[in-house]
Write an enzyme that holds these catalytic residues in place. Structure first.
Site, mmCIF file in Angstrom:
data_model
loop_
_atom_site.group_PDB
_atom_site.id
_atom_site.type_symbol
_atom_site.label_atom_id
_atom_site.label_comp_id
_atom_site.label_asym_id
_atom_site.label_seq_id
_atom_site.Cartn_x
_atom_site.Cartn_y
_atom_site.Cartn_z
ATOM 1 N N HIS A 121 11.141 -3.046 -2.235
ATOM 2 C CA HIS A 121 11.118 -1.584 -2.058
ATOM 3 C C HIS A 121 12.100 -0.937 -3.029
ATOM 4 O O HIS A 121 13.195 -1.471 -3.239
ATOM 5 C CB HIS A 121 11.521 -1.184 -0.641
ATOM 6 C CG HIS A 121 10.610 -1.730 0.399
ATOM 7 N ND1 HIS A 121 9.346 -1.233 0.602
ATOM 8 C CD2 HIS A 121 10.772 -2.749 1.274
ATOM 9 C CE1 HIS A 121 8.771 -1.929 1.576
ATOM 10 N NE2 HIS A 121 9.606 -2.857 1.994
ATOM 11 N N TYR A 163 12.770 8.009 -5.019
ATOM 12 C CA TYR A 163 12.182 6.867 -5.738
ATOM 13 C C TYR A 163 12.585 6.788 -7.210
ATOM 14 O O TYR A 163 12.223 5.824 -7.890
ATOM 15 C CB TYR A 163 10.654 6.907 -5.608
ATOM 16 C CG TYR A 163 10.183 6.800 -4.173
ATOM 17 C CD1 TYR A 163 10.471 5.663 -3.421
ATOM 18 C CD2 TYR A 163 9.479 7.839 -3.570
ATOM 19 C CE1 TYR A 163 10.065 5.561 -2.099
ATOM 20 C CE2 TYR A 163 9.063 7.747 -2.244
ATOM 21 C CZ TYR A 163 9.355 6.604 -1.517
ATOM 22 O OH TYR A 163 8.958 6.499 -0.207
ATOM 23 N N ALA A 181 3.651 2.262 2.231
ATOM 24 C CA ALA A 181 3.538 2.615 3.658
ATOM 25 C C ALA A 181 2.860 1.527 4.478
ATOM 26 O O ALA A 181 3.126 1.396 5.681
ATOM 27 C CB ALA A 181 2.795 3.940 3.805
ATOM 28 N N ARG A 217 16.203 5.061 6.306
ATOM 29 C CA ARG A 217 15.366 6.267 6.315
ATOM 30 C C ARG A 217 14.801 6.517 7.720
ATOM 31 O O ARG A 217 15.405 6.099 8.696
ATOM 32 C CB ARG A 217 14.291 6.126 5.236
ATOM 33 C CG ARG A 217 14.899 5.988 3.824
ATOM 34 C CD ARG A 217 13.849 5.798 2.761
ATOM 35 N NE ARG A 217 12.946 6.947 2.715
ATOM 36 C CZ ARG A 217 11.760 6.939 2.086
ATOM 37 N NH1 ARG A 217 11.364 5.849 1.443
ATOM 38 N NH2 ARG A 217 11.007 8.016 2.085
ATOM 39 N N ARG A 259 6.732 11.445 -7.917
ATOM 40 C CA ARG A 259 6.715 11.392 -6.453
ATOM 41 C C ARG A 259 8.144 11.327 -5.902
ATOM 42 O O ARG A 259 8.845 10.340 -6.122
ATOM 43 C CB ARG A 259 5.950 10.139 -6.002
ATOM 44 C CG ARG A 259 5.965 9.926 -4.521
ATOM 45 C CD ARG A 259 5.482 8.543 -4.147
ATOM 46 N NE ARG A 259 5.546 8.380 -2.707
ATOM 47 C CZ ARG A 259 5.529 7.220 -2.076
ATOM 48 N NH1 ARG A 259 5.417 6.095 -2.765
ATOM 49 N NH2 ARG A 259 5.610 7.167 -0.778
ATOM 50 N N PRO A 289 0.004 1.931 -1.761
ATOM 51 C CA PRO A 289 -0.405 3.328 -1.892
ATOM 52 C C PRO A 289 0.703 4.266 -2.369
ATOM 53 O O PRO A 289 1.853 4.125 -1.975
ATOM 54 C CB PRO A 289 -0.853 3.713 -0.485
ATOM 55 C CG PRO A 289 -0.213 2.716 0.413
ATOM 56 C CD PRO A 289 -0.135 1.446 -0.376
ATOM 57 N N ASN A 290 0.294 5.184 -3.209
ATOM 58 C CA ASN A 290 1.128 6.279 -3.741
ATOM 59 C C ASN A 290 2.122 5.836 -4.813
ATOM 60 O O ASN A 290 2.781 6.669 -5.427
ATOM 61 C CB ASN A 290 1.870 7.017 -2.603
ATOM 62 C CG ASN A 290 0.914 7.568 -1.569
ATOM 63 O OD1 ASN A 290 0.020 8.340 -1.923
ATOM 64 N ND2 ASN A 290 1.056 7.179 -0.317
ATOM 65 N N ASN A 322 5.274 -4.772 -3.012
ATOM 66 C CA ASN A 322 5.729 -3.479 -2.494
ATOM 67 C C ASN A 322 4.498 -2.850 -1.859
ATOM 68 O O ASN A 322 3.701 -2.201 -2.533
ATOM 69 C CB ASN A 322 6.294 -2.582 -3.594
ATOM 70 C CG ASN A 322 6.858 -1.291 -2.999
ATOM 71 O OD1 ASN A 322 6.649 -0.996 -1.820
ATOM 72 N ND2 ASN A 322 7.570 -0.522 -3.813
ATOM 73 N N GLU A 350 9.223 -9.365 -0.416
ATOM 74 C CA GLU A 350 9.043 -7.936 -0.113
ATOM 75 C C GLU A 350 9.954 -7.110 -1.025
ATOM 76 O O GLU A 350 11.138 -7.434 -1.183
ATOM 77 C CB GLU A 350 9.420 -7.705 1.357
ATOM 78 C CG GLU A 350 9.315 -6.256 1.788
ATOM 79 C CD GLU A 350 9.648 -6.058 3.273
ATOM 80 O OE1 GLU A 350 10.018 -7.047 3.964
ATOM 81 O OE2 GLU A 350 9.534 -4.910 3.728
HETATM 82 C C1 DQA Z 1 8.593 2.153 -0.370
HETATM 83 C C2 DQA Z 1 9.181 2.514 1.003
HETATM 84 C C3 DQA Z 1 8.078 2.840 1.990
HETATM 85 O O1 DQA Z 1 8.660 3.203 3.252
HETATM 86 C C4 DQA Z 1 7.249 4.001 1.505
HETATM 87 O O2 DQA Z 1 6.165 4.234 2.388
HETATM 88 C C5 DQA Z 1 6.782 3.848 0.106
HETATM 89 C C6 DQA Z 1 7.668 3.238 -0.887
HETATM 90 C C7 DQA Z 1 9.685 1.922 -1.436
HETATM 91 O O3 DQA Z 1 9.399 1.308 -2.447
HETATM 92 O O4 DQA Z 1 10.815 2.400 -1.266
HETATM 93 O O5 DQA Z 1 5.692 4.298 -0.239
HETATM 94 O O6 DQA Z 1 7.871 0.936 -0.239
#
Ligand code: DQA
Length: 144
Positions: free
Chosen positions: A102, A24, A79, A109, A19, A11-12, A76, A100
Site C-alpha cells: 500500500h 497517495y 479497496a 486511516r 487521485r 481499482p483507482n 496492491n 501486500e
Molecule cells: C491503498 C489503500 C486502500 O485503503 C485504498 O482503498 C486504495 C489504495 C494504498 O495503496 O494506500 O485504493 O491500497
C-alpha cells in the site's frame, strides 16, 4: 530463466498522480512501473506489471502467476484489500508468495480500512512509504 515477479494493482490506482495526492503522492502508476522495472534490472528479476478496476481480473492474474511459476506477487489490491474474500481465496489457492503493498498506511486511516483480507493470506506487508512501498516490497520479493 529469469525469475518473474507479478506487480498487480487494483481499482483507482490508474488515477495515481491526480487521485488524492495528499494521501497517495504525485507519482503516476507509470512512474511507479518505471521505478520498479529499473530496480528489477539490478535484482535480476523480470516484471509483469498490471492494473485493473475489476476484482475478477486480479483473481485471474493471481492464477496466471501460479501457472507461470512466478517468484512472487506484489499485490496492491486497493479497496478490494478490505472487501475481497475472492482475492483471499485466490492467494490461498496458489503457492506463489504474495506481498501486500500500500502507498498509504491503511491502519492509520478510516476504520473500514483496518481489516485486510489480502493480509490474511500474504507472507509480508509493506505500507505507508508512498511509491517507495513498491521498491521495498520488490527487494523483499527478490530475497524470498
Ligand atoms: C491503498 C489503500 C486502500 O485503503 C485504498 O482503498 C486504495 C489504495 C494504498 O495503496 O494506500 O485504493 O491500497
Amino acid at each position: 530463466m529469469q525469475p518473474v515477479v507479478y506487480v498487480l494493482n487494483g481499482p483507482n490506482l490508474n488515477l495515481l498522480g491526480t487521485r488524492e495526492p495528499a494521501i497517495y503522492g504525485r507519482d503516476t502508476l507509470a512512474d511507479i512501473e518505471a521505478n520498479v522495472r529499473a530496480q528489477a534490472k539490478g535484482l535480476g528479476v523480470g516484471i509483469e506489471f498490471r492494473q485493473s478496476n475489476h476484482e475478477g481480473a486480479l483473481v485471474d492474474w493471481l492464477h496466471e502467476a501460479q501457472a507461470n511459476r512466478a517468484k512472487a506477487v506484489l499485490l496492491n489490491a486497493a479497496a478490494y484489500t478490505h472487501t475481497s474474500i475472492a482475492l483471499l481465496d485466490a492467494i490461498k489457492a496458489i503457492s506463489v508468495p504474495v506481498i501486500e503493498v500500500h502507498l498509504s498506511d491503511p491502519s492509520t486511516r478510516e476504520a473500514f480500512r483496518h481489516h485486510s483480507y489480502v493480509g490474511m493470506g500474504a507472507v509480508a506487508e509493506v505500507k505507508g512509504l508512498g511509491a517507495d512501498s513498491y521498491l521495498v516490497a520488490l527487494k523483499k520479493a527478490a530475497a524470498l
